[in-house]
Motif scaffolding. Structure first.
Motif, PDB file in Angstrom:
ATOM      1  N   LEU A  76       2.436 -16.871 -13.729  1.00 22.26           N
ATOM      2  CA  LEU A  76       2.922 -17.397 -12.463  1.00 22.26           C
ATOM      3  C   LEU A  76       4.384 -17.775 -12.684  1.00 22.26           C
ATOM      4  O   LEU A  76       4.715 -18.401 -13.683  1.00 22.26           O
ATOM      5  N   LEU A  77       5.230 -17.388 -11.750  1.00 14.43           N
ATOM      6  CA  LEU A  77       6.611 -17.851 -11.826  1.00 14.43           C
ATOM      7  C   LEU A  77       6.690 -19.245 -11.228  1.00 14.43           C
ATOM      8  O   LEU A  77       5.954 -19.571 -10.294  1.00 14.43           O
ATOM      9  N   ALA A  78       7.601 -20.014 -11.745  1.00  5.14           N
ATOM     10  CA  ALA A  78       7.764 -21.373 -11.201  1.00  5.14           C
ATOM     11  C   ALA A  78       8.026 -21.305  -9.701  1.00  5.14           C
ATOM     12  O   ALA A  78       7.503 -22.117  -8.934  1.00  5.14           O
ATOM     13  N   VAL A  79       8.803 -20.316  -9.280  1.00  2.00           N
ATOM     14  CA  VAL A  79       9.135 -20.235  -7.847  1.00  2.00           C
ATOM     15  C   VAL A  79       7.896 -19.941  -6.989  1.00  2.00           C
ATOM     16  O   VAL A  79       7.849 -20.290  -5.817  1.00  2.00           O
ATOM     17  N   GLN A  80       6.898 -19.306  -7.594  1.00  2.84           N
ATOM     18  CA  GLN A  80       5.675 -19.018  -6.835  1.00  2.84           C
ATOM     19  C   GLN A  80       4.858 -20.288  -6.579  1.00  2.84           C
ATOM     20  O   GLN A  80       3.960 -20.279  -5.742  1.00  2.84           O
ATOM     21  N   ALA A  81       5.125 -21.320  -7.346  1.00  7.00           N
ATOM     22  CA  ALA A  81       4.379 -22.576  -7.166  1.00  7.00           C
ATOM     23  C   ALA A  81       5.027 -23.458  -6.101  1.00  7.00           C
ATOM     24  O   ALA A  81       4.537 -24.554  -5.820  1.00  7.00           O
ATOM     25  N   ASP A  82       6.107 -22.989  -5.510  1.00  4.66           N
ATOM     26  CA  ASP A  82       6.819 -23.780  -4.506  1.00  4.66           C
ATOM     27  C   ASP A  82       5.869 -24.183  -3.382  1.00  4.66           C
ATOM     28  O   ASP A  82       5.164 -23.343  -2.822  1.00  4.66           O
ATOM     29  N   GLY A  83       5.834 -25.464  -3.097  1.00  4.92           N
ATOM     30  CA  GLY A  83       4.996 -25.961  -2.007  1.00  4.92           C
ATOM     31  C   GLY A  83       3.542 -26.164  -2.389  1.00  4.92           C
ATOM     32  O   GLY A  83       2.731 -26.521  -1.531  1.00  4.92           O
ATOM     33  N   CYS A  84       3.214 -25.934  -3.631  1.00  3.82           N
ATOM     34  CA  CYS A  84       1.804 -26.004  -4.042  1.00  3.82           C
ATOM     35  C   CYS A  84       1.479 -27.362  -4.671  1.00  3.82           C
ATOM     36  O   CYS A  84       2.363 -28.130  -5.072  1.00  3.82           O
ATOM     37  N   GLU A  85       0.202 -27.576  -4.772  1.00  3.97           N
ATOM     38  CA  GLU A  85      -0.319 -28.774  -5.423  1.00  3.97           C
ATOM     39  C   GLU A  85      -0.984 -28.332  -6.722  1.00  3.97           C
ATOM     40  O   GLU A  85      -1.855 -27.449  -6.711  1.00  3.97           O
ATOM     41  N   ARG A 137      13.178 -16.210 -12.944  1.00  2.49           N
ATOM     42  CA  ARG A 137      12.227 -15.618 -13.896  1.00  2.49           C
ATOM     43  C   ARG A 137      11.442 -16.660 -14.693  1.00  2.49           C
ATOM     44  O   ARG A 137      10.597 -16.295 -15.508  1.00  2.49           O
ATOM     45  N   LEU A 138      11.739 -17.925 -14.485  1.00  7.96           N
ATOM     46  CA  LEU A 138      11.098 -18.954 -15.318  1.00  7.96           C
ATOM     47  C   LEU A 138       9.586 -18.982 -15.065  1.00  7.96           C
ATOM     48  O   LEU A 138       9.132 -19.125 -13.928  1.00  7.96           O
ATOM     49  N   LEU A 139       8.828 -18.843 -16.145  1.00 11.26           N
ATOM     50  CA  LEU A 139       7.373 -18.916 -16.016  1.00 11.26           C
ATOM     51  C   LEU A 139       6.965 -20.352 -15.697  1.00 11.26           C
ATOM     52  O   LEU A 139       7.551 -21.313 -16.220  1.00 11.26           O
ATOM     53  N   PHE A 140       5.925 -20.478 -14.895  1.00 11.38           N
ATOM     54  CA  PHE A 140       5.496 -21.827 -14.505  1.00 11.38           C
ATOM     55  C   PHE A 140       5.095 -22.643 -15.728  1.00 11.38           C
ATOM     56  O   PHE A 140       5.376 -23.837 -15.813  1.00 11.38           O
ATOM     57  N   VAL A 141       4.448 -21.993 -16.710  1.00 18.21           N
ATOM     58  CA  VAL A 141       4.021 -22.752 -17.892  1.00 18.21           C
ATOM     59  C   VAL A 141       5.225 -23.290 -18.660  1.00 18.21           C
ATOM     60  O   VAL A 141       5.180 -24.383 -19.215  1.00 18.21           O
ATOM     61  N   HIS A 142       6.319 -22.544 -18.676  1.00 13.86           N
ATOM     62  CA  HIS A 142       7.517 -23.046 -19.355  1.00 13.86           C
ATOM     63  C   HIS A 142       8.185 -24.150 -18.531  1.00 13.86           C
ATOM     64  O   HIS A 142       8.795 -25.073 -19.090  1.00 13.86           O
ATOM     65  N   TYR A 143       8.091 -24.047 -17.217  1.00 14.76           N
ATOM     66  CA  TYR A 143       8.576 -25.142 -16.364  1.00 14.76           C
ATOM     67  C   TYR A 143       7.801 -26.428 -16.694  1.00 14.76           C
ATOM     68  O   TYR A 143       8.391 -27.492 -16.909  1.00 14.76           O
ATOM     69  N   LEU A 144       6.478 -26.302 -16.773  1.00 17.69           N
ATOM     70  CA  LEU A 144       5.656 -27.472 -17.110  1.00 17.69           C
ATOM     71  C   LEU A 144       6.023 -28.031 -18.475  1.00 17.69           C
ATOM     72  O   LEU A 144       6.257 -29.238 -18.635  1.00 17.69           O
ATOM     73  N   ARG A 145       6.077 -27.151 -19.458  1.00 17.81           N
ATOM     74  CA  ARG A 145       6.204 -27.611 -20.844  1.00 17.81           C
ATOM     75  C   ARG A 145       7.635 -28.006 -21.198  1.00 17.81           C
ATOM     76  O   ARG A 145       7.877 -29.093 -21.733  1.00 17.81           O
ATOM     77  N   ASP A 146       8.575 -27.091 -20.914  1.00 20.58           N
ATOM     78  CA  ASP A 146       9.929 -27.288 -21.423  1.00 20.58           C
ATOM     79  C   ASP A 146      10.785 -28.145 -20.490  1.00 20.58           C
ATOM     80  O   ASP A 146      11.656 -28.891 -20.937  1.00 20.58           O
ATOM     81  N   ARG A 147      10.541 -28.055 -19.172  1.00 17.83           N
ATOM     82  CA  ARG A 147      11.362 -28.829 -18.231  1.00 17.83           C
ATOM     83  C   ARG A 147      10.746 -30.184 -17.947  1.00 17.83           C
ATOM     84  O   ARG A 147      11.459 -31.192 -17.892  1.00 17.83           O
ATOM     85  N   LEU A 148       9.436 -30.212 -17.729  1.00 23.84           N
ATOM     86  CA  LEU A 148       8.807 -31.477 -17.312  1.00 23.84           C
ATOM     87  C   LEU A 148       8.161 -32.223 -18.479  1.00 23.84           C
ATOM     88  O   LEU A 148       7.731 -33.365 -18.315  1.00 23.84           O
ATOM     89  N   GLY A 149       8.049 -31.576 -19.629  1.00 21.92           N
ATOM     90  CA  GLY A 149       7.413 -32.253 -20.767  1.00 21.92           C
ATOM     91  C   GLY A 149       5.915 -32.403 -20.606  1.00 21.92           C
ATOM     92  O   GLY A 149       5.288 -33.216 -21.290  1.00 21.92           O
ATOM     93  N   LEU A 150       5.326 -31.637 -19.711  1.00 23.97           N
ATOM     94  CA  LEU A 150       3.862 -31.671 -19.561  1.00 23.97           C
ATOM     95  C   LEU A 150       3.263 -30.667 -20.554  1.00 23.97           C
ATOM     96  O   LEU A 150       2.909 -29.537 -20.206  1.00 23.97           O
ATOM     97  N   THR A 151       3.168 -31.102 -21.798  1.00 25.46           N
ATOM     98  CA  THR A 151       2.804 -30.184 -22.886  1.00 25.46           C
ATOM     99  C   THR A 151       1.302 -30.126 -23.128  1.00 25.46           C
ATOM    100  O   THR A 151       0.864 -29.565 -24.132  1.00 25.46           O
ATOM    101  N   GLY A 152       0.529 -30.681 -22.218  1.00 22.28           N
ATOM    102  CA  GLY A 152      -0.933 -30.531 -22.334  1.00 22.28           C
ATOM    103  C   GLY A 152      -1.377 -29.105 -22.062  1.00 22.28           C
ATOM    104  O   GLY A 152      -2.437 -28.683 -22.537  1.00 22.28           O
ATOM    105  N   THR A 153      -0.599 -28.375 -21.300  1.00 20.75           N
ATOM    106  CA  THR A 153      -0.920 -26.983 -20.983  1.00 20.75           C
ATOM    107  C   THR A 153      -0.283 -26.088 -22.043  1.00 20.75           C
ATOM    108  O   THR A 153       0.917 -26.180 -22.281  1.00 20.75           O
ATOM    109  N   ASN A 154      -1.102 -25.242 -22.672  1.00 21.79           N
ATOM    110  CA  ASN A 154      -0.629 -24.488 -23.831  1.00 21.79           C
ATOM    111  C   ASN A 154      -0.444 -23.006 -23.526  1.00 21.79           C
ATOM    112  O   ASN A 154      -1.017 -22.487 -22.576  1.00 21.79           O
TER     113      ASN A 154
END
Lengths: 153, 806
Positions: A62-71, A20-37
């Protein structure tokens, strides 16, 4: 937990994530890519816009899992070799931002807009950015910035 | 027809760079913002970005109904959920904080009910906090909320102010009434003035409720060193200094051990000018758990739990002689407080009290306002705070009066406004306007707008019965901002002063640090304060660094709201720079081997009078003072200076806004064809930033006119509770703006500057609605509810034409 493998700003990441993890939370909270708000919870404001395989998407929808294999490209990956993208420069020179919170999403949406329409009219810029809300600028200088960047791309 | 190029901005400066402009002067130049590099690259620090070791997340359980007695709260099941460390009801935490503050008791007998961060006895609006969960991440905290059991005994909601005033349903039982206060301000004999009038016009205007919607949701982090009793609060706030004081008092924390930081803040518009429940909860939870805690609102949560704006009923009566000369104005206001008083809730309508008379001369005026509690989210300051409401009412009723007198609305305004040679002018409501030139701004606006051509086209369209009718709307506004002279705030019972602080230090390398008490969140203070300091100190713009919004770095300040930052905080910077120069003079004289009396500071350097070749820059002097090997006897080797500037008066920007709307009489759709804003904000520090402030202000004022409305159902549910339902306009919904300026310098500060942050919002709503009505008046339409949505416009046309839609 499922594993996702996703290339973000030319770096490959592989992580186990909750489905269920949202892609934006994957970016921000897991990877520290906090440029995306995150600015809303209904996909209206566009503050979270990123490029997914070259298309602008709202990363809160977008779910993080939906970004699998994406650029993926986020605002942090837009400049190349230390040179700002012409849209970053144009937002700066045309004063297309004030608080700057909507700006990363607005710029990423504009990258996608100009890829589809390299020379948009004022109306086409306004329609093209319909999915991105700004509360500071009244859009006037955002429109100018996008058209200026278009003339330089 | 008039040819308007909507992208033209008459004074636009195309060649801009950070290079030093001609003559070394920075003030007045459209220098590019220093703030932008971080913001366009994503190297930002929003509060929600902050991750600290051991940090926990909390979530607030909110009332699902507007009004109910709480009979039981059981948090125990939540504690069984994965990742949950703690859960508390309002009763569990009741002793750990006091009531959230209201700093503006507008009358001595104002009802000021307790407002605890979590409700204990009753919930009073849908969204009132009831319990809190602390968990390892935001998902687990949100999940656990669903396991808290609350028993409610529902009570009837009261959402309508006139119903609330009947006191049949009490929001606060102990108060015995829903009447919060009555503020009465008679100025002259209003009854006489209205009986002297040949024509009296009465109107009721409803200011709809608005939701500020800063794009960054609110967020707060509290990092404790519990053993030492020290806390750092990071908050998405406009008011780090006021928040520090209020949190120290409210949570019994030693003020000197409480540091508040407003990191990058993504817009405010008044919604972050407050002391919120979650900020107090963050301190209390961090203290209890000994670990950092974070809370970030979701948008739909914020729509219930962050303050709303406007929501007034205005009954306006204006009197005039048959030649149009105004005699008097009577204002009866009902202002919706919502369920509780937040920081300045009752002060918002009172700020408007001085502005209904606007730019006009009249014999008498009376303002009477009743504050009313209802079971809705509290209201508070939203961009303009009281002044947009006042300006709307007067600019709307001036058009109604013109229609009644069969006068041109602009002629009526000209006849009554304060002529430029009459300044300074003491208004009927007791203010002294220092400066203004309404004639110049209006003439410029008319020329840019093509007024005569549009009037001709309007007549032609009416003549041929065009389905799309053209209307022209005028708003000749002024406002009071630059909050504020401390003594005046004292007479208005405001809980603090209105001064602002600045300090400046010159570092050994020649770099300059300017510390300001303002708290920018989009306004560009770093850029503008650099321009002011660079000019006054004779240093390069790029050598100035502006520090702000951290109470350890900038310990003294009154923060950013009420278009105060430049006219109070910017002036403090200017005055501090002058002190630094004065302080440096004897050191410069010593280095130049001259008498201090012979030293001038000219063209950015200290010179010996009569021998301009002997020069020392401030930076050269600063290095010598730092080394301190050779300096005048009796002086301390130091150039730092600080100022606390208390303004002598408010700031009174003004301007003339003209709007042309096209109204489709079959669908009710309104589109703005052209919008001209000529504002007089005195001397301008950075024209690009000023234009940006005006653009954004216009967008919010037009949004009130055409798009936005927070709607509650009869049971007190916010039915516009998400961005899907509450229509914040996007780029296609708004026009390009034509902006220009006249420059009548303020006489109350050394830079001649006036505030600009709220002007566009204050001016624009009546300009748009006057234009809509001007398009439809010949069809019998003389009233238009806000917002002028297609549905409301269509209904108004149908009603005027004898239909049954209304």
């Amino acid at each position: 937990m499922p594993t996702v493998r996703v290339t973000i700003n030319r770096t490959v990441y592989e992580d186990e994530v909750e489905p269920r993890l949202l892609f934006v939370h994957y970016l921000r909270d897991r990877l520290g890519l906090t440029g995306t708000n995150v600015g809303c919870d209904t996909s209206n404001c566009g503050a979270c816009t990123v490029l997914l395989d070259g298309q602008s998407v709202k990363s809160c929808t977008l779910l993080a899992v939906q970004a699998d294999g994406c650029e993926v490209t986020t605002i942090e990956g837009l400049a190349s070799n230390g040179e700002w993208h012409p849209l970053q420069t144009a937002f700066h020179t045309e004063h297309g931002l004030q608080c700057g919170y909507c700006t990363p999403g607005m710029i990423m949406a504009s990258v996608s807009l100009l890829a589809e329409n390299p020379d948009p009219s004022e109306d086409e810029v306004r329609m093209g950015l319909e999915g991105n809300l700004c509360r500071c600028t009244g859009y006037h200088n955002i429109v100018k910035a996008v058209r200026k960047a278009a003339s330089e791309l | 027809m008039a040819e308007i190029d909507p992208t033209a901005v008459a004074h636009e400066v195309d060649e801009r760079s950070t290079a030093e402009p001609e003559g070394g002067r920075n003030v007045g130049q459209a220098l590019l913002r220093k703030e932008d590099a971080r913001l366009v690259t994503g190297q930002t620090r929003w509060t929600d970005n902050i991750q600290l070791p051991g940090m926990l997340h909390f979530a607030v359980l909110r009332a699902p109904m507007a009004h109910a007695r709480i009979t039981n709260v059981d948090v125990a099941p939540a504690l069984e959920q994965p990742g949950v460390l703690a859960a508390f009801s309002g009763a569990d935490l009741a002793g750990e904080y006091s009531s959230l503050p209201c700093a503006w008791p507008v009358t001595e007998d104002m009802v000021q009910p307790d407002h605890h961060p979590l409700a204990t006895d009753k919930v009073r609006y849908a969204g009132d906090g009831v319990a809190v969960v602390v968990a390892r991440d935001r998902y687990q905290a949100a999940d656990a909320l669903e396991h808290i059991v609350v028993d409610y005994d529902p009570l009837p909601a009261v959402v309508d102010m006139e119903q609330a005033l009947r006191d049949e349903v009490l929001v606060h039982d102990d108060a015995g009434t829903n009447r919060c206060f009555e503020f009465d301000m008679p100025c002259g004999d209003i009854d006489q003035a209205l009986s002297d009038a040949d024509v009296v016009v009465k109107r009721r205007f409803i200011q709809q409720r608005l939701i500020p919607t800063a794009i960054e949701p609110r967020a707060v982090v509290c990092e404790p060193i519990a053993a030492a009793g020290e806390y750092t609060v990071y908050s998405a706030t406009q008011i780090p200094h006021i928040l520090r004081l209020m949190l120290a008092l409210g949570t019994q924390t030693d003020e000197s051990k409480l540091r508040v930081v407003a990191p990058d803040v993504g817009g405010g518009f008044g919604s972050k000018l407050n002391v919120y429940a979650e900020e107090a909860l963050a301190v209390v939870l961090a203290r209890r758990l000994g670990r950092p805690v974070k809370w970030t609102e979701t948008r739909s949560e914020g729509y219930q739990a962050t303050i709303h704006g406007r929501d007034q009923i205005q009954d306006i009566t204006i009197g005039a002689r048959s030649d149009g000369t105004l005699t008097g104005l009577n204002v009866e206001l009902k202002a919706n407080m919502g369920a509780y008083l937040q920081l300045v809730t009752p002060g918002v309508p009172v700020l408007g009290a001085f502005m209904f008379n606007a730019i006009y001369k009249m014999d008498a005026y009376r303002f009477n306002c009743t504050g009313v509690f209802t079971t809705k989210t509290p209201t508070d300051a939203y961009r303009g705070a009281g002044r947009p409401e006042a300006t709307y009412a007067i600019e709307r009723i001036m058009d109604e009066l013109a229609a009644e007198l069969d006068m041109d609305p602009l002629e009526l305004r000209r006849k009554n406004w304060i002529a430029h040679e009459e300044f300074p002018y003491d208004t009927v409501s007791g203010l002294t306007y220092d400066s203004g030139n309404y004639e110049a701004a209006t003439d410029k606006a008319l020329a840019l707008f093509g007024y005569d051509d549009l009037r001709a086209e309007q007549a032609e369209r009416r003549e041929r019965g065009d389905r799309v009718q053209l209307g022209i709307g005028i708003s000749t506004y002024t406002e009071m901002c630059g909050l504020a002279p401390s003594r005046v705030l004292g007479t208005l019972s405001y809980g603090a002063g209105g001064w602002e602080a600045a300090s400046i230090r010159v570092l050994p390398t020649g770099k300059v640090e300017v510390v300001t008490g303002t708290a920018p969140h989009g306004q560009g203070h770093v850029t503008s304060w650099s321009q002011i300091a660079a000019d006054a100190l004779g240093v390069d713009y790029d050598d100035v660094m502006v520090l702000h919004s951290d109470t350890r770095v900038a310990p003294k300040g009154m923060d950013t709201y009420g278009s105060r930052s430049l006219v109070v905080g910017g002036i403090a910077v200017h005055k501090t720079a002058e002190k630094v120069i004065e302080k440096a003079k004897p050191f410069a004289a010593h280095l130049l081997e001259a008498s201090v009396d012979d030293i001038d500071f000219t063209d950015g350097a200290f010179q010996v009078r009569g021998s301009p070749e002997a020069r020392k820059t401030l930076q050269e002097v600063a290095l010598a003072v730092f080394a301190a090997h050779d300096y005048p006897e009796g002086l301390e080797p130091d150039l730092a200076a600080e100022t606390t500037f208390d303004p002598e008066n408010f700031s009174f920007p003004h301007g003339t806004h003209l709007c042309a709307t096209e109204v489709d009489t079959e669908t009710g759709r309104v589109s703005i064809r052209s919008y001209v804003a000529v504002d007089d904000v005195g001397k301008v520090v950075n024209p690009q930033i000023v234009d940006g402030q005006v653009h954004g202000g216009l967008a919010q004022g037009i949004a009130q006119a055409l798009y936005e409305e927070a709607i509650y159902d009869a049971d007190g549910n916010l039915t516009t509770g998400t961005l899907v339902d509450y229509y914040v306009p996007g780029a296609p919904d708004l026009p390009a703006y034509v902006t220009d300026r006249t420059e009548t310098p303020a006489t109350t500060n050394p830079l001649g500057v006036k505030g600009v942050g709220e002007a566009g919002t204050i001016a624009s709503t009546p300009a748009v609605i006057n234009a809509v009505l001007d398009a439809l008046r010949h069809l019998g339409v003389d009233d238009m509810p806000l917002p002028a949505s297609p549905q409301n416009v269509w209904k108004a046309i149908q009603a005027a034409q004898g239909g049954s839609a209304r």
